[in-house]
Design a protein around this motif. Structure first.
Motif, PDB file in Angstrom:
ATOM      1  N   ASP A  88      -1.820  -7.917   0.114  1.00  0.00           N
ATOM      2  CA  ASP A  88      -2.989  -7.285   0.135  1.00  0.00           C
ATOM      3  C   ASP A  88      -2.986  -5.900   0.590  1.00  0.00           C
ATOM      4  OD1 ASP A  88      -3.961  -9.451  -1.579  1.00  0.00           O
ATOM      5  OD2 ASP A  88      -5.284 -10.140  -0.077  1.00  0.00           O
ATOM      6  N   LEU A  89      -2.514  -5.796   1.778  1.00  0.00           N
ATOM      7  CA  LEU A  89      -2.641  -4.655   2.580  1.00  0.00           C
ATOM      8  C   LEU A  89      -1.556  -3.398   1.669  1.00  0.00           C
ATOM      9  CD1 LEU A  89      -2.269  -5.792   6.100  1.00  0.00           C
ATOM     10  CD2 LEU A  89      -4.358  -4.753   5.312  1.00  0.00           C
ATOM     11  N   GLU A  90      -0.397  -4.012   1.620  1.00  0.00           N
ATOM     12  CA  GLU A  90       0.385  -3.018   0.454  1.00  0.00           C
ATOM     13  C   GLU A  90      -0.270  -2.596  -0.735  1.00  0.00           C
ATOM     14  OE1 GLU A  90       2.823  -0.366  -0.289  1.00  0.00           O
ATOM     15  OE2 GLU A  90       2.836  -1.574   1.624  1.00  0.00           O
ATOM     16  N   ARG A  91      -1.056  -3.544  -1.363  1.00  0.00           N
ATOM     17  CA  ARG A  91      -1.752  -3.209  -2.770  1.00  0.00           C
ATOM     18  C   ARG A  91      -2.823  -2.025  -2.320  1.00  0.00           C
ATOM     19  NH1 ARG A  91      -5.176  -7.288  -6.460  1.00  0.00           N
ATOM     20  NH2 ARG A  91      -6.368  -5.754  -7.711  1.00  0.00           N
ATOM     21  N   GLY A  92      -3.600  -2.300  -1.031  1.00  0.00           N
ATOM     22  CA  GLY A  92      -4.622  -1.095  -0.701  1.00  0.00           C
ATOM     23  C   GLY A  92      -3.824   0.226  -0.398  1.00  0.00           C
ATOM     24  N   ARG A  93      -2.438   0.026   0.549  1.00  0.00           N
ATOM     25  CA  ARG A  93      -1.950   1.411   0.519  1.00  0.00           C
ATOM     26  C   ARG A  93      -1.311   1.958  -0.644  1.00  0.00           C
ATOM     27  NH1 ARG A  93       1.186  -2.401   4.318  1.00  0.00           N
ATOM     28  NH2 ARG A  93      -0.218  -2.300   6.279  1.00  0.00           N
ATOM     29  N   ALA A  94      -0.897   1.332  -1.923  1.00  0.00           N
ATOM     30  CA  ALA A  94      -0.541   1.929  -2.910  1.00  0.00           C
ATOM     31  C   ALA A  94      -1.615   2.398  -3.440  1.00  0.00           C
ATOM     32  CB  ALA A  94      -0.057   0.679  -3.837  1.00  0.00           C
ATOM     33  N   SER A  95      -2.775   1.762  -3.577  1.00  0.00           N
ATOM     34  CA  SER A  95      -4.056   2.246  -4.193  1.00  0.00           C
ATOM     35  C   SER A  95      -4.674   3.527  -3.528  1.00  0.00           C
ATOM     36  CB  SER A  95      -5.251   1.331  -4.144  1.00  0.00           C
ATOM     37  OG  SER A  95      -6.381   1.580  -4.754  1.00  0.00           O
ATOM     38  N   ARG A  97      -2.729   5.784  -2.007  1.00  0.00           N
ATOM     39  CA  ARG A  97      -1.938   6.899  -2.529  1.00  0.00           C
ATOM     40  C   ARG A  97      -2.027   7.255  -3.874  1.00  0.00           C
ATOM     41  NH1 ARG A  97       2.031   3.445   0.256  1.00  0.00           N
ATOM     42  NH2 ARG A  97       2.756   2.500  -1.616  1.00  0.00           N
ATOM     43  N   ALA A  98      -2.396   6.491  -4.696  1.00  0.00           N
ATOM     44  CA  ALA A  98      -2.776   6.621  -6.162  1.00  0.00           C
ATOM     45  C   ALA A  98      -4.062   7.825  -6.137  1.00  0.00           C
ATOM     46  CB  ALA A  98      -2.930   5.704  -6.966  1.00  0.00           C
ATOM     47  N   ARG A  99      -4.830   7.606  -5.154  1.00  0.00           N
ATOM     48  CA  ARG A  99      -6.131   8.320  -5.198  1.00  0.00           C
ATOM     49  C   ARG A  99      -6.118   9.508  -4.081  1.00  0.00           C
ATOM     50  NH1 ARG A  99     -10.658   3.230  -5.399  1.00  0.00           N
ATOM     51  NH2 ARG A  99      -9.054   1.932  -6.102  1.00  0.00           N
ATOM     52  N   ARG A 104      -6.281   9.617   4.871  1.00  0.00           N
ATOM     53  CA  ARG A 104      -7.588   9.342   5.455  1.00  0.00           C
ATOM     54  C   ARG A 104      -7.819   7.860   5.775  1.00  0.00           C
ATOM     55  NH1 ARG A 104     -11.537  11.543   1.199  1.00  0.00           N
ATOM     56  NH2 ARG A 104     -13.077  10.364   2.663  1.00  0.00           N
ATOM     57  N   VAL A 105      -7.010   7.123   5.305  1.00  0.00           N
ATOM     58  CA  VAL A 105      -7.121   5.582   5.729  1.00  0.00           C
ATOM     59  C   VAL A 105      -5.814   5.107   5.993  1.00  0.00           C
ATOM     60  CG1 VAL A 105      -6.451   5.153   3.425  1.00  0.00           C
ATOM     61  CG2 VAL A 105      -8.136   3.593   4.405  1.00  0.00           C
ATOM     62  N   ALA A 106      -6.038   3.922   6.784  1.00  0.00           N
ATOM     63  CA  ALA A 106      -4.934   3.082   7.455  1.00  0.00           C
ATOM     64  C   ALA A 106      -5.224   1.746   7.070  1.00  0.00           C
ATOM     65  CB  ALA A 106      -4.695   3.211   8.995  1.00  0.00           C
ATOM     66  N   PHE A 107      -4.190   1.067   6.719  1.00  0.00           N
ATOM     67  CA  PHE A 107      -4.349  -0.697   6.563  1.00  0.00           C
ATOM     68  C   PHE A 107      -3.675  -1.221   7.590  1.00  0.00           C
ATOM     69  CE2 PHE A 107      -5.731   1.087   2.459  1.00  0.00           C
ATOM     70  CZ  PHE A 107      -6.558   0.033   2.024  1.00  0.00           C
TER      71      PHE A 107
END
Length: 274
Positions: A88-95, A97-99, A104-107
């Motif tokens: 889930d964290l890697e999915r958040g990081r990928a999202s 990057r896409a945006r 501005r965000v760390a997981f």
């Protein structure tokens, strides 16, 4: 609030060739796009007034979809999402990057229990109150979680708590169909949940609950990738296991908590310390 549509999150495929994990879900809970947009604006508006842009903390964040949308709506803000699920964290990081939000965000792969992070101007805890408490802490978790959240929000900030509550007392048959050892003690009713927020040092800015449509969208999307995969791979070595798990989840919903369990979204303001 930004008018651009959020970039979609994409769940990675399972390493054994199985279906993506929760790939049809935008949020890991019964939350519609319309309600999410209202919550985002409700917390982003005061964030935009914080000198330096403010901070957002998402506890038990999963892939942090609401966190990322708050950051999009409050361009000066920075955020941290905390969870223990690496996929889930890697999915958040990928999202992120896409945006264009990765700066501005760390997981962070860490527990939310006794976290040293905070205070933050906005604290999100969506369906994750149990993550604030030690393993084995007795249910219901709501009151203890609210007290923990009160210590993590900055003066004048906002907390968004997504929490289950009993719409009515479940029957013995419904409890038997739910998760193992399900009990009436596990959740509060909505009025008691809001009272617990007040007792923890908050005023309830907004009290809202998931609709039947939001629940149906969530529950169907929760299983959709698995159901599609099972029809395409009926003889896969793990098909029987996944079929059994999907059937058990659907039974728990339709025969268990569908009519009894609600989900509240409380937007809370901390009362200043005396």
């Amino acid at each position: 609030m930004t008018s651009s549509s959020p970039a979609p999150t994409v769940a990675p495929p399972a390493p054994d060739g199985g279906p993506p994990r929760l790939g049809r879900l935008t949020f890991h809970g019964p939350l519609s796009e319309a309600r999410a947009a209202r919550i985002v604006e409700r917390v982003a508006e005061p964030l935009r007034r914080v000198p330096g842009g403010g901070t957002v903390l998402d506890l038990g964040c999963g892939w942090g979809e609401l966190l990322l949308r708050v950051l999009q709506a409050a361009p000066g803000a920075t955020g941290v999402g905390v969870d223990l699920n690496s996929d889930d964290l890697e999915r958040g990081r990928a999202s992120a990057r896409a945006r264009g939000l990765d700066g501005r965000v760390a997981f962070a792969a860490e527990s939310a229990t006794d976290t040293a992070r905070g205070p933050a101007d906005v604290v999100l805890c969506l369906g994750s109150s149990h993550a604030l408490l030690p393993d084995g802490a007795p249910a219901p978790h709501s009151a203890d979680a609210l007290r923990a959240l009160r210590g993590l929000v900055a003066p004048g900030g906002r907390v968004v708590l997504g929490e289950g509550f009993w719409q009515r007392t479940p029957t013995p048959a419904e409890l038997a169909a739910m998760w193992p050892d399900a009990g009436v003690h596990e959740h509060l009713c909505l009025a008691d949940l809001v009272d617990a927020a007040v007792a923890a040092g908050f005023r309830p800015l907004w009290v809202e609950t998931a609709s039947a449509e939001e629940w149906e969208e969530f529950e169907s999307a929760y299983l959709a990738d698995t159901e599609e995969w099972l029809t395409a791979h009926p003889r896969h070595p793990r098909a029987a296991e996944r079929r059994e798990r999907a059937d058990a989840h659907r039974t728990a919903w339709l025969r268990g908590y569908r009519e009894a369990l609600g989900h509240a979204y409380l937007t809370l303001i901390p009362v200043p310390d005396a």
